[in-house]
Design an enzyme around this catalytic site. Structure first.
Site, PDB file in Angstrom:
ATOM      1  N   GLY A  82       0.707  -1.264   0.012  1.00 27.25           N
ATOM      2  CA  GLY A  82       0.069   0.152   0.089  1.00 27.25           C
ATOM      3  C   GLY A  82       0.835   1.225  -0.086  1.00 27.25           C
ATOM      4  N   VAL A  83      -0.041   2.386   0.375  1.00 30.86           N
ATOM      5  CA  VAL A  83       0.828   3.705   0.311  1.00 30.86           C
ATOM      6  C   VAL A  83       0.526   4.443   1.407  1.00 30.86           C
ATOM      7  CG1 VAL A  83       0.874   3.940  -2.083  1.00 30.86           C
ATOM      8  CG2 VAL A  83      -0.978   4.972  -0.889  1.00 30.86           C
ATOM      9  N   LYS A  99      -2.447   5.830   6.077  1.00 33.94           N
ATOM     10  CA  LYS A  99      -1.789   4.470   5.567  1.00 33.94           C
ATOM     11  C   LYS A  99      -2.985   3.732   5.022  1.00 33.94           C
ATOM     12  CE  LYS A  99       1.179   0.785   7.209  1.00 33.94           C
ATOM     13  NZ  LYS A  99       1.980   0.342   8.652  1.00 33.94           N
ATOM     14  N   ASP A 192      10.511  -5.360  15.209  1.00 31.98           N
ATOM     15  CA  ASP A 192      11.174  -4.685  14.084  1.00 31.98           C
ATOM     16  C   ASP A 192      11.637  -3.222  14.432  1.00 31.98           C
ATOM     17  OD1 ASP A 192      11.809  -4.592  11.354  1.00 31.98           O
ATOM     18  OD2 ASP A 192       9.836  -4.067  10.492  1.00 31.98           O
TER      19      ASP A 192
END
Length: 363
Positions: A82-83, A99, A192
């Site tokens: 996605g973006v 998002k 992460d």
């Protein structure tokens, strides 16, 4: 560790054949569901086990943000799923990060999205990027997030190359406050932690973002064994397939602090190459080589000790986030005299310039 000698228990987070249909994640009314999570065009909620199977519709709150009230300004991040867009509220002028993730993707990514939504929905900490609202409509999940106008520490390092001791102490004091909340209050392993997942703003704030691969444990001492996250910052116990806990995030923290102090990724590629050509060679180096350390010279002994405390091969020898908050490196400076807001601005952070808003968020 011999080349190719990874544990048979290693679990790679890759799509599997015969993945389940998107319809598994949708109700008849078009609500995205996963376990106790429900998201639709009106918003998101976590249901309790006491609620009946037939649920009342999700209703938007009076003060809730709506996608129709947001104007898109610029795309500030792109990824395989996605973006991320910079958007502005039509009535208040406030900026947000939107998002948008398409759900015509594999089940593992959909599960990661659900995990991120759950953590965002239930987390309230000033050291985590705020998630204001989430929606599911027209085949996409949309998350309205706090906009951090300074970009990420990864962006910032490109400008400054290295960060001095006093500013490092102020920055990672905030990061540790976020980790204390995740580890000790919520029993969450981020999994992460890296420079691109630490965002900064014009107020001098540093916040943790991106909980797509995080996991929730039953208690602070809980252990996990799933192989997900960015290999570069992964702890040795995770790479070899052992069970791991909160201390795996502490290893990642140590690598990030070391990188910010020196301006270089702590594990140098072989033969003076610019980058690692094989992720497996990098993982072998993390497991086989001694832990990286600060070079002697222009660094304080407190900083060197802090990094060494994080980068212990044996996770039982690493300090917890709470213990690290008491480390001399985080208590040697008068923080009233450290102005991170001015430092971020003067050192070249892309603050509030709409023509220079790339790389701020990842998807």
């Amino acid at each position: 560790m011999k080349k190719g000698g990874f544990s048979n228990n290693l679990k790679l987070a890759i799509p599997v054949a015969g993945e389940q249909s998107i319809t598994k994640f949708l109700t008849q009314s078009g609500t995205f569901k996963d376990g106790d999570l429900r998201v639709n065009k009106d918003g998101v909620r976590i249901i309790s086990q006491l609620e009946p199977e037939v649920l009342s519709p999700i209703k938007p709150a009076d003060d809730q943000l709506s996608l129709s009230d947001l104007d898109m300004v610029k795309v500030i991040g792109k990824g395989s799923s996605g973006v991320v867009q910079l958007v502005q509220h039509k009535w208040t002028g406030q900026f947000f990060a939107l998002k948008v993730i398409q759900l015509n993707i594999d089940e593992a990514i959909r599960k990661a999205i659900a995990q991120e939504l759950k953590i965002n929905q239930s987390s309230q900490c000033p050291n985590l990027v705020t998630s204001y609202q989430s929606f599911y409509d027209n085949g996409a999940i949309s998350l309205i997030l706090e906009y951090m106008d300074g970009g990420s520490l990864a962006d910032f390092l490109k400008s400054v190359k290295a960060i001095p001791d006093s500013y490092l102490s102020a920055i990672f004091r905030q990061v540790l406050q976020g980790l204390i909340y995740l580890h000790h209050d919520r029993h969450i392993i981020h999994r992460d932690l890296k420079p691109s997942n630490l965002l900064i703003n014009h107020r001098g704030e540093v916040k943790i973002t991106d909980f797509g691969v995080s996991t929730v444990m039953t208690n602070t001492a809980g252990l996990a064994n799933t192989f997900v996250g960015t290999y570069n910052y992964m702890s040795p116990e995770r790479i070899v397939g052992n069970k791991y806990g909160n201390k795996s995030d502490i290893w990642s923290l140590g690598l990030v602090v070391l990188e910010c102090a020196t301006g270089k990724f702590p594990y140098a590629p072989p033969n003076q190459e610019e980058t690692w050509t094989s992720v497996f060679e990098l993982m072998e180096a993390i497991v086989d080589q001694p832990p990286p350390a600060l070079p002697s010279g222009n660094f304080s002994p407190e900083l060197s000790s802090f990094i060494s405390t994080c980068l212990q091969k044996d996770p039982n020898s690493r300090s917890s986030a709470k213990e690290l908050m008491e480390h001399p490196f985080l208590n040697k400076y008068d923080y009233s005299g450290i102005n991170l807001a001015s430092y971020f601005t003067d050192a070249g952070s892309p603050l509030a310039t709409l023509g220079n808003l790339s790389g701020t968020f990842s998807v």
